[in-house]
Scaffold this motif. Structure first.
Motif, PDB file in Angstrom:
ATOM      1  N   TRP A  32      91.175  30.214  70.471  1.00 22.91           N
ATOM      2  CA  TRP A  32      90.388  31.429  70.705  1.00 22.91           C
ATOM      3  C   TRP A  32      91.275  32.667  70.866  1.00 22.91           C
ATOM      4  O   TRP A  32      90.954  33.735  70.327  1.00 22.91           O
ATOM      5  N   LEU A  33      92.391  32.540  71.593  1.00 16.82           N
ATOM      6  CA  LEU A  33      93.244  33.707  71.827  1.00 16.82           C
ATOM      7  C   LEU A  33      93.933  34.142  70.540  1.00 16.82           C
ATOM      8  O   LEU A  33      93.973  35.342  70.224  1.00 16.82           O
ATOM      9  N   ALA A  34      94.459  33.190  69.788  1.00  9.31           N
ATOM     10  CA  ALA A  34      95.092  33.531  68.510  1.00  9.31           C
ATOM     11  C   ALA A  34      94.097  34.202  67.578  1.00  9.31           C
ATOM     12  O   ALA A  34      94.428  35.193  66.902  1.00  9.31           O
ATOM     13  N   HIS A  35      92.863  33.703  67.530  1.00  7.56           N
ATOM     14  CA  HIS A  35      91.846  34.327  66.687  1.00  7.56           C
ATOM     15  C   HIS A  35      91.583  35.767  67.116  1.00  7.56           C
ATOM     16  O   HIS A  35      91.487  36.679  66.275  1.00  7.56           O
ATOM     17  N   ALA A  36      91.470  35.993  68.431  1.00  8.77           N
ATOM     18  CA  ALA A  36      91.190  37.339  68.935  1.00  8.77           C
ATOM     19  C   ALA A  36      92.333  38.294  68.614  1.00  8.77           C
ATOM     20  O   ALA A  36      92.103  39.447  68.209  1.00  8.77           O
ATOM     21  N   LEU A  37      93.577  37.838  68.779  1.00 12.03           N
ATOM     22  CA  LEU A  37      94.719  38.695  68.472  1.00 12.03           C
ATOM     23  C   LEU A  37      94.794  38.988  66.980  1.00 12.03           C
ATOM     24  O   LEU A  37      95.092  40.121  66.564  1.00 12.03           O
TER      25      LEU A  37
END
Length: 237
Positions: free
Chosen positions: A64-69
């Motif tokens: 989720w964090l990689a996608h958001a970044l």
């Protein structure tokens, strides 16, 4: 005669391999209240303050964090030791992803550098975490930073003695369908700072995100730079 004592570092990996599917459902279903209310936004804000062009998400989980970044225009590489989580990350959104454990990274098997390395509730071990921290000089671009969000020591200690050591894990508040939880290595504030110092990292910033309902710390976020870079920047200012 009792059996051999299990290695907690290996038990962490085994637990996450067993619980990859329910964890992915919990995160994508916004089942974890503290993440929904405060900690997800807090880590995104901490990374954004560095204005990175590139990032490495260490222990990226389901991504989720990689996608958001990546959606913010940052070139992201997500790393995790659990193949099922990396597969979920690859299928769930933008970014590059790779299966690799912390021991392999510490051994120099990740030939990548980034403006920011981020560990979002992903530093669970003892010796494996110390080895990963010592690898930061090889992973960070000049002037780069490591951003770590973890359990707040004062809040996570509970009724147990306030000293570094292994603790039993729990999936409380994460929803249903989980098997045995991973153990984790509790660190006091002094323990975290000692590990950072031993790895050649120096504190740049510290944030204690507050839970909006309890007004108590939901986590702590450390932003760290390499000691020689931090000292050089201070001398020039």
């Amino acid at each position: 005669m009792s059996g051999p004592e299990r290695d907690p570092e290996q038990a962490i990996l085994q637990a996450w391999q067993c619980n990859a599917a329910p964890w992915t459902r919990a995160v994508r279903g916004a089942a974890i209240a503290s993440r929904r209310l405060v900690t997800d936004a807090a880590i995104l804000a901490a990374v954004a303050r560095r204005r990175p062009r590139t990032a490495i998400d260490l222990g990226c989980g389901e991504g989720w964090l990689a996608h958001a970044l990546a959606r913010d225009g940052i070139a992201v590489l997500g790393i995790d030791a659990v193949p099922a989580l990396v597969a979920a990350a690859e299928a769930g959104g933008p970014g590059r992803f790779r299966v690799l454990d912390y021991d392999a990274i510490a051994a120099g098997m990740l030939d990548e550098r980034a403006d920011v390395a981020v560990c979002n509730f992903s530093l669970l071990g003892g010796a494996s975490v110390d080895a990963l921290l010592r690898a930061m000089p090889r992973l960070l671009e000049p002037g780069g930073a490591l951003v770590v969000q973890t359990l707040h020591p004062a809040a996570a200690c509970g009724e147990q003695p306030y000293r570094d050591g292994w603790r039993e894990g729990s999936w409380a508040g994460c929803g249903e369908g989980f098997a045995e939880a991973a153990p984790w290595y509790f660190r006091t504030f002094a323990g975290w700072l000692a590990s950072f110092r031993a790895a050649g990292l120096q504190l740049i910033d510290l944030v204690e995100p507050l839970h909006p309902e309890t007004a108590r710390p939901a986590s702590v976020i450390f932003t760290l730079g390499l000691c020689d870079q931090v000292l050089g920047a201070a001398a020039e200012s």
